[in-house]
Design a protein around this motif. Structure first.
Motif, PDB file in Angstrom:
ATOM      1  N   LYS A   1      13.980 101.502  39.275  1.00 29.83           N
ATOM      2  CA  LYS A   1      15.363 101.393  39.949  1.00 29.83           C
ATOM      3  C   LYS A   1      15.277 100.091  40.865  1.00 29.83           C
ATOM      4  CE  LYS A   1      16.506 104.844  41.940  1.00 29.83           C
ATOM      5  NZ  LYS A   1      16.628 106.381  42.657  1.00 29.83           N
ATOM      6  N   LYS A   2      16.128  99.572  40.746  1.00 31.04           N
ATOM      7  CA  LYS A   2      16.740  98.473  41.739  1.00 31.04           C
ATOM      8  C   LYS A   2      16.469  98.793  43.154  1.00 31.04           C
ATOM      9  CE  LYS A   2      18.990  95.077  38.524  1.00 31.04           C
ATOM     10  NZ  LYS A   2      20.296  94.327  38.521  1.00 31.04           N
ATOM     11  N   GLY A   3      16.133  98.194  44.091  1.00 29.90           N
ATOM     12  CA  GLY A   3      16.138  98.527  45.558  1.00 29.90           C
ATOM     13  C   GLY A   3      14.894  99.351  46.060  1.00 29.90           C
ATOM     14  N   THR A   4      13.962  99.631  45.007  1.00 29.90           N
ATOM     15  CA  THR A   4      12.615 100.427  45.310  1.00 29.90           C
ATOM     16  C   THR A   4      11.612  99.326  45.070  1.00 29.90           C
ATOM     17  OG1 THR A   4      12.357 101.042  42.978  1.00 29.90           O
ATOM     18  CG2 THR A   4      13.757 102.377  44.429  1.00 29.90           C
ATOM     19  N   ALA A   5      10.298  99.531  45.878  1.00 28.85           N
ATOM     20  CA  ALA A   5       9.084  98.815  45.832  1.00 28.85           C
ATOM     21  C   ALA A   5       8.680  98.906  44.296  1.00 28.85           C
ATOM     22  CB  ALA A   5       7.952  99.342  46.711  1.00 28.85           C
ATOM     23  N   LYS A   6       8.139  97.884  44.111  1.00 26.97           N
ATOM     24  CA  LYS A   6       7.527  97.782  42.344  1.00 26.97           C
ATOM     25  C   LYS A   6       5.986  98.377  42.707  1.00 26.97           C
ATOM     26  CE  LYS A   6      10.056  93.924  40.525  1.00 26.97           C
ATOM     27  NZ  LYS A   6      10.966  94.939  39.772  1.00 26.97           N
ATOM     28  N   LYS A   7       5.446  98.889  41.481  1.00 22.13           N
ATOM     29  CA  LYS A   7       4.123  99.635  41.585  1.00 22.13           C
ATOM     30  C   LYS A   7       3.253  98.929  40.590  1.00 22.13           C
ATOM     31  CE  LYS A   7       5.253 103.981  43.430  1.00 22.13           C
ATOM     32  NZ  LYS A   7       5.543 103.572  44.804  1.00 22.13           N
ATOM     33  N   ASN A   8       1.880  98.620  41.035  1.00 22.00           N
ATOM     34  CA  ASN A   8       1.028  97.841  39.968  1.00 22.00           C
ATOM     35  C   ASN A   8       0.791  98.945  38.936  1.00 22.00           C
ATOM     36  OD1 ASN A   8      -0.893  96.432  38.860  1.00 22.00           O
ATOM     37  ND2 ASN A   8      -2.346  96.503  40.436  1.00 22.00           N
TER      38      ASN A   8
ATOM     39  N   ALA B   1      10.917  88.191  25.370  1.00 23.10           N
ATOM     40  CA  ALA B   1      11.163  86.893  25.627  1.00 23.10           C
ATOM     41  C   ALA B   1      12.794  86.822  26.048  1.00 23.10           C
ATOM     42  CB  ALA B   1      11.242  85.967  24.163  1.00 23.10           C
ATOM     43  N   ASP B   2      13.096  86.064  26.767  1.00 24.81           N
ATOM     44  CA  ASP B   2      14.465  85.884  27.038  1.00 24.81           C
ATOM     45  C   ASP B   2      15.080  87.377  27.845  1.00 24.81           C
ATOM     46  OD1 ASP B   2      14.728  83.183  26.777  1.00 24.81           O
ATOM     47  OD2 ASP B   2      15.020  83.857  24.704  1.00 24.81           O
ATOM     48  N   PHE B   3      14.080  88.101  28.428  1.00 22.87           N
ATOM     49  CA  PHE B   3      14.596  89.606  28.963  1.00 22.87           C
ATOM     50  C   PHE B   3      13.738  89.879  30.083  1.00 22.87           C
ATOM     51  CE2 PHE B   3      14.707  94.113  29.160  1.00 22.87           C
ATOM     52  CZ  PHE B   3      16.024  94.369  29.333  1.00 22.87           C
ATOM     53  N   GLY B   4      12.594  89.667  30.100  1.00 21.16           N
ATOM     54  CA  GLY B   4      11.647  90.228  31.032  1.00 21.16           C
ATOM     55  C   GLY B   4      10.729  91.317  31.072  1.00 21.16           C
ATOM     56  N   ILE B   5      10.352  91.861  31.718  1.00 19.02           N
ATOM     57  CA  ILE B   5       9.326  93.252  31.420  1.00 19.02           C
ATOM     58  C   ILE B   5      10.129  94.393  31.052  1.00 19.02           C
ATOM     59  CG2 ILE B   5       7.820  94.680  32.821  1.00 19.02           C
ATOM     60  CD1 ILE B   5       6.899  92.409  34.331  1.00 19.02           C
ATOM     61  N   GLU B   6       9.732  94.972  29.800  1.00 17.65           N
ATOM     62  CA  GLU B   6      10.509  96.006  29.245  1.00 17.65           C
ATOM     63  C   GLU B   6      10.369  97.175  30.363  1.00 17.65           C
ATOM     64  OE1 GLU B   6       8.477  98.649  26.053  1.00 17.65           O
ATOM     65  OE2 GLU B   6       9.879  97.114  25.108  1.00 17.65           O
ATOM     66  N   ASN B   7      11.382  97.770  30.715  1.00 12.88           N
ATOM     67  CA  ASN B   7      11.510  98.938  31.630  1.00 12.88           C
ATOM     68  C   ASN B   7      11.533  98.527  32.863  1.00 12.88           C
ATOM     69  OD1 ASN B   7      11.724 101.063  29.521  1.00 12.88           O
ATOM     70  ND2 ASN B   7       9.841 100.869  29.041  1.00 12.88           N
ATOM     71  N   ASP B   8      11.443  97.264  33.279  1.00 10.60           N
ATOM     72  CA  ASP B   8      11.541  96.954  34.713  1.00 10.60           C
ATOM     73  C   ASP B   8      12.981  96.731  35.126  1.00 10.60           C
ATOM     74  OD1 ASP B   8      10.255  96.144  37.274  1.00 10.60           O
ATOM     75  OD2 ASP B   8      11.601  94.068  36.818  1.00 10.60           O
ATOM     76  N   ALA B   9      13.516  97.293  36.475  1.00 11.25           N
ATOM     77  CA  ALA B   9      14.954  97.345  36.773  1.00 11.25           C
ATOM     78  C   ALA B   9      15.532  95.837  36.814  1.00 11.25           C
ATOM     79  CB  ALA B   9      14.912  98.032  38.152  1.00 11.25           C
ATOM     80  N   HIS B  10      14.708  94.887  36.966  1.00 13.87           N
ATOM     81  CA  HIS B  10      15.384  93.688  37.110  1.00 13.87           C
ATOM     82  C   HIS B  10      15.156  92.726  35.673  1.00 13.87           C
ATOM     83  CE1 HIS B  10      14.430  94.819  41.318  1.00 13.87           C
ATOM     84  NE2 HIS B  10      15.612  93.961  41.515  1.00 13.87           N
ATOM     85  N   ALA B  11      14.863  93.287  34.741  1.00 16.36           N
ATOM     86  CA  ALA B  11      14.899  92.679  33.492  1.00 16.36           C
ATOM     87  C   ALA B  11      16.307  92.333  33.027  1.00 16.36           C
ATOM     88  CB  ALA B  11      14.085  93.421  32.471  1.00 16.36           C
ATOM     89  N   GLY B  12      16.684  91.571  32.055  1.00 16.83           N
ATOM     90  CA  GLY B  12      17.949  91.216  31.624  1.00 16.83           C
ATOM     91  C   GLY B  12      18.069  89.823  31.500  1.00 16.83           C
ATOM     92  N   LYS B  13      19.188  89.592  30.871  1.00 12.94           N
ATOM     93  CA  LYS B  13      19.748  88.201  30.543  1.00 12.94           C
ATOM     94  C   LYS B  13      20.224  87.419  31.764  1.00 12.94           C
ATOM     95  CE  LYS B  13      19.031  88.660  25.845  1.00 12.94           C
ATOM     96  NZ  LYS B  13      18.518  87.577  25.266  1.00 12.94           N
ATOM     97  N   TRP B  14      19.455  87.097  32.526  1.00  9.99           N
ATOM     98  CA  TRP B  14      19.807  86.147  33.804  1.00  9.99           C
ATOM     99  C   TRP B  14      18.714  85.416  34.079  1.00  9.99           C
ATOM    100  CZ3 TRP B  14      18.734  87.992  39.404  1.00  9.99           C
ATOM    101  CH2 TRP B  14      17.813  88.631  39.148  1.00  9.99           C
TER     102      TRP B  14
END
Length: 89
Positions: free
Chosen positions: A12-19, A27-40
């Motif tokens: 979820k956005k606005g929460t700390a990430k965990k290792n 590619a062109d998206f980010g980390i699968e299932n990470d809240a900040h992934a996407g086309k930006w």
């Protein structure tokens, strides 16, 4: 050569990430299932372990992921990397 110290994500956005130790990078998206992934413009966030260690040396408790970073890396001179540099690991 650089080294990846931690791989962090959050659901979820606005929460700390965990290792999480490892992740699927899309590619062109980010980390699968990470809240900040996407086309930006900022799909994966990097932070130098040196910066985290300097913060800890001042007495702060700073687990990996607390700054919102996806990858904690060591051995890169970020200031020397030109805009548009692509890293692979």
């Amino acid at each position: 050569m650089g080294q990846v110290i931690a791989v962090c994500m959050s659901k979820k956005k606005g929460t700390a990430k965990k290792n999480v130790g490892e992740a699927v990078f899309v590619a062109d998206f980010g980390i699968e299932n990470d809240a900040h992934a996407g086309k930006w413009h900022r799909q994966v966030s990097l932070l130098s372990n040196e910066k985290i260690e300097a913060f800890r040396a001042r007495g702060a408790i700073a687990p990996y992921g607390c700054f919102g970073e996806n990858l904690v890396v060591d051995g890169f001179d970020f200031a020397a990397l030109p805009v548009g540099t692509r890293l692979s690991c």
